[in-house]
Design an enzyme around this catalytic site. Structure first.
Site, short mmCIF file in Angstrom:
data_model
loop_
_atom_site.label_atom_id
_atom_site.label_comp_id
_atom_site.label_asym_id
_atom_site.label_seq_id
_atom_site.Cartn_x
_atom_site.Cartn_y
_atom_site.Cartn_z
N ASN A 107 0.85 -1.20 0.00
CA ASN A 107 0.00 0.00 0.00
C ASN A 107 0.87 1.23 0.00
O ASN A 107 1.97 1.21 0.54
CB ASN A 107 -0.88 0.01 1.26
CG ASN A 107 -1.77 1.25 1.33
OD1 ASN A 107 -2.36 1.66 0.32
ND2 ASN A 107 -1.87 1.87 2.50
N HIS A 109 0.83 5.16 1.31
CA HIS A 109 0.10 5.99 2.27
C HIS A 109 0.76 7.36 2.33
O HIS A 109 1.99 7.44 2.42
CB HIS A 109 0.10 5.32 3.65
CG HIS A 109 -0.69 6.09 4.66
ND1 HIS A 109 -2.06 6.09 4.67
CD2 HIS A 109 -0.30 6.91 5.65
CE1 HIS A 109 -2.49 6.88 5.66
NE2 HIS A 109 -1.43 7.39 6.26
N SER A 136 4.76 6.77 2.43
CA SER A 136 5.33 5.47 2.79
C SER A 136 4.70 4.39 1.92
O SER A 136 3.50 4.43 1.65
CB SER A 136 5.02 5.13 4.25
OG SER A 136 5.40 6.16 5.13
N ASP A 145 -2.58 0.52 8.08
CA ASP A 145 -1.38 1.34 7.81
C ASP A 145 -0.23 1.03 8.76
O ASP A 145 0.54 1.93 9.13
CB ASP A 145 -1.73 2.84 7.88
CG ASP A 145 -2.76 3.24 6.84
OD1 ASP A 145 -2.80 2.60 5.77
OD2 ASP A 145 -3.52 4.18 7.10
C1 GAR Z 1 -2.59 9.11 -2.94
O1 GAR Z 1 -2.09 10.30 -2.40
C2 GAR Z 1 -2.44 7.97 -1.97
O2 GAR Z 1 -1.28 8.03 -1.20
C3 GAR Z 1 -3.65 8.17 -1.11
O3 GAR Z 1 -4.67 8.52 -1.99
C4 GAR Z 1 -4.11 9.20 -3.12
C5 GAR Z 1 -4.58 8.53 -4.38
O4 GAR Z 1 -4.20 9.23 -5.52
N1 GAR Z 1 -3.95 6.96 -0.37
C6 GAR Z 1 -4.50 6.93 0.82
O5 GAR Z 1 -4.80 7.94 1.43
C7 GAR Z 1 -4.70 5.55 1.38
N2 GAR Z 1 -5.15 5.60 2.72
P1 GAR Z 1 -4.16 8.51 -6.93
O6 GAR Z 1 -5.54 7.85 -7.13
O7 GAR Z 1 -3.97 9.64 -7.91
O8 GAR Z 1 -3.06 7.54 -6.94
#
Ligand code: GAR
Length: 199
Positions: A107, A109, A136, A145
């Site tokens: 994942n 995060h 991370s 997480d």
């Molecule tokens: C990213 O910033 C990712 O790290 C976050 O959502 C966004 C997705 O963007 N993930 C979380 O918050 C997971 N808990 P993307 O769809 O453009 O990759």
């Protein structure tokens, strides 16, 4: 060749970087992009890159996470992935689901874990007055997480930052970090990769 499935919920910019890295680097094959949201913009982007897609609307299952996951599992298992990457997948997975992919689910995060698991990571970093923020990549375990960290990228928090400006700076690093970590992971390297991002 290692087969990689990717779960998304939204725009899928991290997913796209993973798919491009696999296509360019030839270290793995993206076999499926699946979403819990039929409207996720990333689904069309994955299809445009020739990757199979699937979507299961979590809302039609109410609070029954297990039923949603059983449905989501069908296309995933059919794609026979060796590795499952969560890339902006915004549903909490049950321990039962996680167990099926133990040791092979990653994942990304948007915080320097163990700081700020869960949501609103950038605002929490700003509220705490942190000088640095980042992202991370970690192995997914049943605890949210909290799995072993496989890589992190650090960026400075700048005067006048808002959650939005900080998120944009961190996202640039997410796009650099995740493909590199996946490539190392596929090669059996689980030593944490540490990147220092710039402003
Ligand atoms: C990213 O910033 C990712 O790290 C976050 O959502 C966004 C997705 O963007 N993930 C979380 O918050 C997971 N808990 P993307 O769809 O453009 O990759």
């Amino acid at each position: 060749m290692t087969r990689v499935a990717i779960l998304i919920s939204g725009g899928g910019s991290n997913m796209l970087r993973l798919v491009q890295a696999m296509h360019d680097g030839g270290f793995a094959t993206p076999v499926l992009v699946a979403s819990n949201d039929l409207q996720a913009a990333g689904l069309a982007k994955a299809a445009a890159h020739g990757v199979a897609t699937a979507a299961v609307d979590h809302r039609s299952f109410g609070r029954d996470r297990a039923a949603f996951e059983a449905q989501l599992l069908q296309p995933i298992l059919a794609a026979k992935p060796d590795v499952l990457c969560l890339a902006g997948f915004m549903r909490v997975l049950t321990p039962d689901f996680v167990r099926q992919f133990e040791g092979r689910m990653l994942n990304i995060h948007p915080s320097l874990l163990p700081k700020y698991p869960g949501l609103h990571t950038h605002q929490r970093a700003l509220d705490a007055g942190d000088a640095q923020a980042g992202c991370s990549v970690h192995e997914v375990t049943a605890e949210l997480d909290a799995g072993p960290i496989l890589g992190q990228a650090v960026v400075p928090v700048l005067p006048g930052d808002t959650a939005e400006t900080l998120a944009a700076r961190v996202l640039i690093q997410e796009h650099l970090l995740y493909p590199q970590v996946l490539r190392r992971f596929v090669a059996g390297d689980r030593t944490p990769l540490m990147l220092e991002g710039s402003a």
